[in-house]
Design a protein around this motif. Structure first.
Motif, mmCIF file in Angstrom:
data_model
loop_
_atom_site.group_PDB
_atom_site.id
_atom_site.type_symbol
_atom_site.label_atom_id
_atom_site.label_comp_id
_atom_site.label_asym_id
_atom_site.label_seq_id
_atom_site.Cartn_x
_atom_site.Cartn_y
_atom_site.Cartn_z
ATOM 1 N N ASP A 168 28.692 41.835 -119.023
ATOM 2 C CA ASP A 168 28.654 40.742 -119.990
ATOM 3 C C ASP A 168 28.443 41.322 -121.385
ATOM 4 O O ASP A 168 27.478 42.033 -121.621
ATOM 5 C CB ASP A 168 27.518 39.788 -119.628
ATOM 6 C CG ASP A 168 27.513 38.517 -120.450
ATOM 7 O OD1 ASP A 168 28.439 38.310 -121.246
ATOM 8 O OD2 ASP A 168 26.573 37.718 -120.284
ATOM 9 N N VAL A 180 30.958 34.007 -116.977
ATOM 10 C CA VAL A 180 30.711 33.869 -118.412
ATOM 11 C C VAL A 180 31.471 32.645 -118.902
ATOM 12 O O VAL A 180 32.368 32.142 -118.223
ATOM 13 C CB VAL A 180 31.164 35.124 -119.200
ATOM 14 C CG1 VAL A 180 30.351 36.338 -118.796
ATOM 15 C CG2 VAL A 180 32.638 35.380 -119.027
ATOM 16 N N ASP A 223 33.986 34.245 -123.938
ATOM 17 C CA ASP A 223 32.884 35.196 -124.105
ATOM 18 C C ASP A 223 33.388 36.618 -123.901
ATOM 19 O O ASP A 223 34.327 36.861 -123.144
ATOM 20 C CB ASP A 223 31.758 34.922 -123.103
ATOM 21 C CG ASP A 223 30.937 33.697 -123.450
ATOM 22 O OD1 ASP A 223 31.156 33.110 -124.532
ATOM 23 O OD2 ASP A 223 30.083 33.313 -122.625
ATOM 24 N N ASP A 224 32.755 37.565 -124.578
ATOM 25 C CA ASP A 224 33.136 38.965 -124.441
ATOM 26 C C ASP A 224 32.669 39.529 -123.111
ATOM 27 O O ASP A 224 31.548 39.282 -122.682
ATOM 28 C CB ASP A 224 32.500 39.815 -125.556
ATOM 29 C CG ASP A 224 33.052 39.497 -126.925
ATOM 30 O OD1 ASP A 224 34.199 39.026 -127.011
ATOM 31 O OD2 ASP A 224 32.335 39.731 -127.914
ATOM 32 N N ASN A 257 38.398 38.886 -123.613
ATOM 33 C CA ASN A 257 37.823 37.579 -123.877
ATOM 34 C C ASN A 257 38.517 36.582 -122.946
ATOM 35 O O ASN A 257 39.417 35.863 -123.372
ATOM 36 C CB ASN A 257 38.013 37.158 -125.335
ATOM 37 C CG ASN A 257 37.386 38.131 -126.290
ATOM 38 O OD1 ASN A 257 38.075 38.966 -126.836
ATOM 39 N ND2 ASN A 257 36.093 38.035 -126.460
#
Length: 94
Positions: A9, A25, A29-30, A79
């Motif tokens: 994460d 996630v 989100d990265d 992403n």
């Protein structure tokens, strides 16, 4: 030769620890993927090792892996906007 792909994460600067095999996630989100390549042989070093991932990542590891040796790829960031089930492949010469 074996290949282990993990996900973390957030963005990583390097791949030097084991991540998770799967995480949840939020959309966009990265996440960072890492691949650990291991020479599972007992007699020959492996050279010209290239890891390819269908997410658009390809890396050729520098040098050779001695029998029993391991090396991480550089992290590659994504992403994701939907569920991703990914795999990677590795080739090398002895």
């Amino acid at each position: 030769m074996s290949l282990s792909k993990t996900v973390n994460d957030g963005d990583l600067n390097s791949c030097n620890t084991e991540g998770e095999e799967g995480i949840t996630v939020g959309s966009g989100d990265d996440v960072s993927y890492c691949c650990l390549v291991t020479n599972t042989g007992t007699e020959e070093s492996l050279c010209s090792i290239t890891v390819t991932d269908p997410l658009g990542f390809t890396e050729t590891l520098s040098g050779c892996l001695a029998p029993g040796g391991s090396a991480y790829t550089s992290p590659f960031d994504q992403n994701p906007t939907a569920t991703q089930d990914t795999s990677a492949s590795v080739v090398g010469t002895g």
